[in-house]
Design a protein around this motif. Structure first.
Motif, PDB file in Angstrom:
ATOM      1  N   THR A  62       0.835  -1.208   0.000  1.00 12.26           N
ATOM      2  CA  THR A  62       0.000   0.000   0.000  1.00 12.26           C
ATOM      3  C   THR A  62       0.868   1.255   0.000  1.00 12.26           C
ATOM      4  O   THR A  62       0.504   2.261  -0.615  1.00 12.26           O
ATOM      5  N   ALA A  63       2.014   1.209   0.664  1.00 14.09           N
ATOM      6  CA  ALA A  63       2.921   2.360   0.680  1.00 14.09           C
ATOM      7  C   ALA A  63       3.450   2.643  -0.719  1.00 14.09           C
ATOM      8  O   ALA A  63       3.519   3.803  -1.153  1.00 14.09           O
ATOM      9  N   GLY A  64       3.802   1.591  -1.439  1.00 13.55           N
ATOM     10  CA  GLY A  64       4.295   1.762  -2.802  1.00 13.55           C
ATOM     11  C   GLY A  64       3.211   2.281  -3.730  1.00 13.55           C
ATOM     12  O   GLY A  64       3.456   3.144  -4.576  1.00 13.55           O
ATOM     13  N   GLY A  65       2.005   1.744  -3.578  1.00 12.98           N
ATOM     14  CA  GLY A  65       0.886   2.211  -4.387  1.00 12.98           C
ATOM     15  C   GLY A  65       0.585   3.676  -4.127  1.00 12.98           C
ATOM     16  O   GLY A  65       0.298   4.438  -5.056  1.00 12.98           O
ATOM     17  N   LEU A  66       0.666   4.065  -2.861  1.00 11.30           N
ATOM     18  CA  LEU A  66       0.428   5.460  -2.494  1.00 11.30           C
ATOM     19  C   LEU A  66       1.479   6.377  -3.117  1.00 11.30           C
ATOM     20  O   LEU A  66       1.162   7.466  -3.602  1.00 11.30           O
ATOM     21  N   ARG A  67       2.737   5.935  -3.132  1.00 13.59           N
ATOM     22  CA  ARG A  67       3.807   6.744  -3.732  1.00 13.59           C
ATOM     23  C   ARG A  67       3.592   6.934  -5.235  1.00 13.59           C
ATOM     24  O   ARG A  67       3.884   7.997  -5.784  1.00 13.59           O
ATOM     25  N   ARG A  68       3.105   5.905  -5.900  1.00 14.67           N
ATOM     26  CA  ARG A  68       2.938   5.962  -7.353  1.00 14.67           C
ATOM     27  C   ARG A  68       1.633   6.628  -7.777  1.00 14.67           C
ATOM     28  O   ARG A  68       1.482   7.041  -8.926  1.00 14.67           O
ATOM     29  N   LEU A  69       0.680   6.705  -6.861  1.00 11.65           N
ATOM     30  CA  LEU A  69      -0.656   7.150  -7.225  1.00 11.65           C
ATOM     31  C   LEU A  69      -0.727   8.550  -7.829  1.00 11.65           C
ATOM     32  O   LEU A  69      -1.415   8.736  -8.843  1.00 11.65           O
ATOM     33  N   PRO A  70      -0.075   9.566  -7.260  1.00 11.44           N
ATOM     34  CA  PRO A  70      -0.210  10.907  -7.840  1.00 11.44           C
ATOM     35  C   PRO A  70       0.142  10.972  -9.323  1.00 11.44           C
ATOM     36  O   PRO A  70      -0.568  11.606 -10.112  1.00 11.44           O
ATOM     37  N   SER A  71       1.224  10.319  -9.721  1.00 16.28           N
ATOM     38  CA  SER A  71       1.608  10.352 -11.132  1.00 16.28           C
ATOM     39  C   SER A  71       0.624   9.563 -11.992  1.00 16.28           C
ATOM     40  O   SER A  71       0.334   9.952 -13.137  1.00 16.28           O
ATOM     41  N   LEU A  72       0.096   8.460 -11.460  1.00 17.66           N
ATOM     42  CA  LEU A  72      -0.894   7.680 -12.203  1.00 17.66           C
ATOM     43  C   LEU A  72      -2.178   8.479 -12.402  1.00 17.66           C
ATOM     44  O   LEU A  72      -2.787   8.458 -13.475  1.00 17.66           O
TER      45      LEU A  72
END
Length: 195
Positions: A62-72
């Protein structure tokens, strides 16, 4: 009978051309098989009028997904985001409160960008202990209620107990399981798009 008719009606309702983002881990990234055999690609085949973006990465937390989310979110501007994360948090024994914090931020950030959200329930194996397993799964139900979003039942629950549908590692679904996952996910996604 009525339920079947309702599902058929919902699935036949014309919907706008939407962008759907799948934010997941190896269960959605098609680990251990060609990408075009995974359930996300099968979903694309079922929804040709929509753009389905697979933002899933094997091993993702979930931490990794959160980091990538803004750019996605910035690049795809999704109308609907399906969150399938947390399995790797559980397998690594991460604290449930951290899981909840990360998922909360993912949900709120998605909603702030105007995207509808579907949350996929995740369960951990029973050998992690009943207390941890219960507190882990409860988080998904709590967040679904708190943010008024639909919670999709864990699609691995029946698959994981069927060796014919699992890869040799006993963790990941095989190619034969992908149709089953697609059939489970499709009505939830179609209904979300038609609301």
């Amino acid at each position: 009978m009525l339920t079947s008719v309702f599902i058929l009606i919902v699935m036949s309702v014309p919907t706008y051309a939407a962008t759907i983002l799948i934010l997941g881990d190896s269960l959605s990234a098609g680990y251990g098989m060609p990408e075009d055999q995974g359930w996300v690609q099968l979903l694309r085949n079922q929804l040709p009028q929509h753009q389905v973006i697979n933002g899933s990465v094997s091993g993702e937390t979930t931490a990794g997904g959160l980091r990538r989310l803004p750019s996605l979110l910035a690049s795809s501007k999704p109308d609907l985001i399906v969150i399938e994360l947390g399995g790797n948090d559980g397998l690594r024994g991460f604290p449930p409160n951290k899981l909840k914090s990360n998922l909360t931020k993912i949900i709120t950030l998605s909603q702030q960008q105007g995207a509808k959200v579907l949350l996929t329930e995740i369960m951990v194996p029973p050998n992690y202990g009943p207390r941890y397993a219960k507190s882990f799964t409860q988080i998904y139900h709590q967040l679904a209620e708190q943010y008024t979003i639909k919670l999709i039942p864990f699609f691995m629950q029946d698959i994981a107990t069927d060796k014919a549908l699992m890869q040799r590692d006993g963790i990941h679904p095989n190619e034969q399981a992908q149709d089953t996952i697609t059939l489970l996910m499709l009505p939830w996604i179609t209904q979300a798009l038609s609301e």
